[in-house]
Design a protein around this motif. Structure first.
Motif, mmCIF file in Angstrom:
data_model
loop_
_atom_site.group_PDB
_atom_site.id
_atom_site.type_symbol
_atom_site.label_atom_id
_atom_site.label_comp_id
_atom_site.label_asym_id
_atom_site.label_seq_id
_atom_site.Cartn_x
_atom_site.Cartn_y
_atom_site.Cartn_z
ATOM 1 N N THR A 1 47.898 35.911 38.878
ATOM 2 C CA THR A 1 46.906 36.890 38.439
ATOM 3 C C THR A 1 46.742 37.992 39.481
ATOM 4 N N ARG B 1 40.755 34.155 38.498
ATOM 5 C CA ARG B 1 40.999 34.754 39.816
ATOM 6 C C ARG B 1 39.811 34.502 40.741
ATOM 7 N N ARG C 1 45.267 33.028 42.409
ATOM 8 C CA ARG C 1 45.765 34.284 42.979
ATOM 9 C C ARG C 1 47.289 34.364 42.943
#
Length: 280
Positions: free
Chosen positions: A212, A204, A209
């Motif tokens: 996660t 992340r 993104r």
């Protein structure tokens, strides 16, 4: 001569299992990899890593209706407050380019994360067989290759069970004497847990993104879940249950069983309302 081209789809820790399987394949197979989460890239040849999209790539405009069913099944969009859907089209194009380049005969992957669902959509379009290896419910100790994003098994052992054997299995299920393998709690060592969480955090931090969720967002949901479970325990106690009451525990989501395989009925509350409305 190469007999078959295989493409494995990265899925975090599951990728290690696919690596172990690829080590046991014969020289007649050519194995390729498609990676969305860079932190879980296998240390092997023929790996295609999809770059995380830039701002312009994330904001691509496209016909959202064409991928709406995938967006509806995506846990980041539906449960973790992910904003914007332009990156779906970016990944769709990138995955299509990889499939055109590799030209796999068969693709192995789960049917959970958005990049897997996009790959499945493209495999259907290109008539490429996509198989999801997964444990069966019953009998125990078995697994199936499910076709694409369905629960339709691909081939099988062709075993036949007698009526007596089936009745015995049903009886055990009814008495809660047997549960599917996937429901067993698998205890992980503290070192493995820390390593896995570290990889997820690093992913992340470095740009992942899309599969996660943020730690803050996940923490808020965990607190909410604890409160709701406490409330359930209170209202489900014998002293609180009223006559003619029905308690209906919902299955935890996100969960591929509902969000993908049961997509049409993924809104459990609405489904229960329809059942309730049909009751006398």
């Amino acid at each position: 001569d190469i007999v078959i081209k295989i493409l494995f789809i990265e899925n975090r820790q599951k990728t290690k299992l696919y690596e172990a399987i690829s080590d046991r394949l014969t020289y007649e197979s050519e194995v390729h990899w498609l990676v969305q989460n860079h932190a879980f890239t296998p240390n092997l040849p023929r790996v295609k890593i999809i770059s995380y999209p830039s701002k312009n790539q994330r904001n691509k405009s496209f016909n959202q209706a064409s991928l709406e069913h995938i967006i509806e099944s995506d846990r980041q969009q539906q449960f973790f407050g992910k904003k914007g859907v332009g990156y779906f089209f970016y990944y769709y194009e990138e995955i299509e380019e990889i499939l055109n380049c590799v030209k796999p005969d068969i693709v192995f992957g789960e049917a959970t994360a958005f990049h897997e669902l996009l790959t499945i959509e493209l495999c259907k379009k290109k008539s490429i067989l996509y198989l999801n290896p997964s444990t069966c419910r019953y009998p125990r100790g078995r697994f199936c290759f499910y076709k694409h994003d369905t629960l339709e098994p691909y081939m099988g052992s062709n075993e036949q069970y007698s009526q007596a054997e089936l009745q015995k299995t049903i009886s055990k299920i009814n008495r809660n004497q047997v549960v599917p393998d996937y429901m067993k709690i698998k205890q992980k060592g503290i070192v493995e847990k820390i390593k896995n969480q570290g990889l997820i955090f690093w992913a992340r931090l470095t740009g992942e993104r899309y599969n996660t969720p943020g730690a803050f967002q996940k923490g808020i949901l965990e607190l909410k879940k604890k409160k709701l479970k406490k409330r359930w325990d209170t209202i489900s106690s014998k002293t609180k249950i009223k006559e003619n009451s029905v308690l209906y525990p919902l299955q935890m989501q996100p969960e591929a069983n509902i969000d993908v395989w049961g997509r049409q009925y993924r809104n459990q509350l609405e489904t229960i309302k329809l059942i309730y409305a049909a009751l006398p």
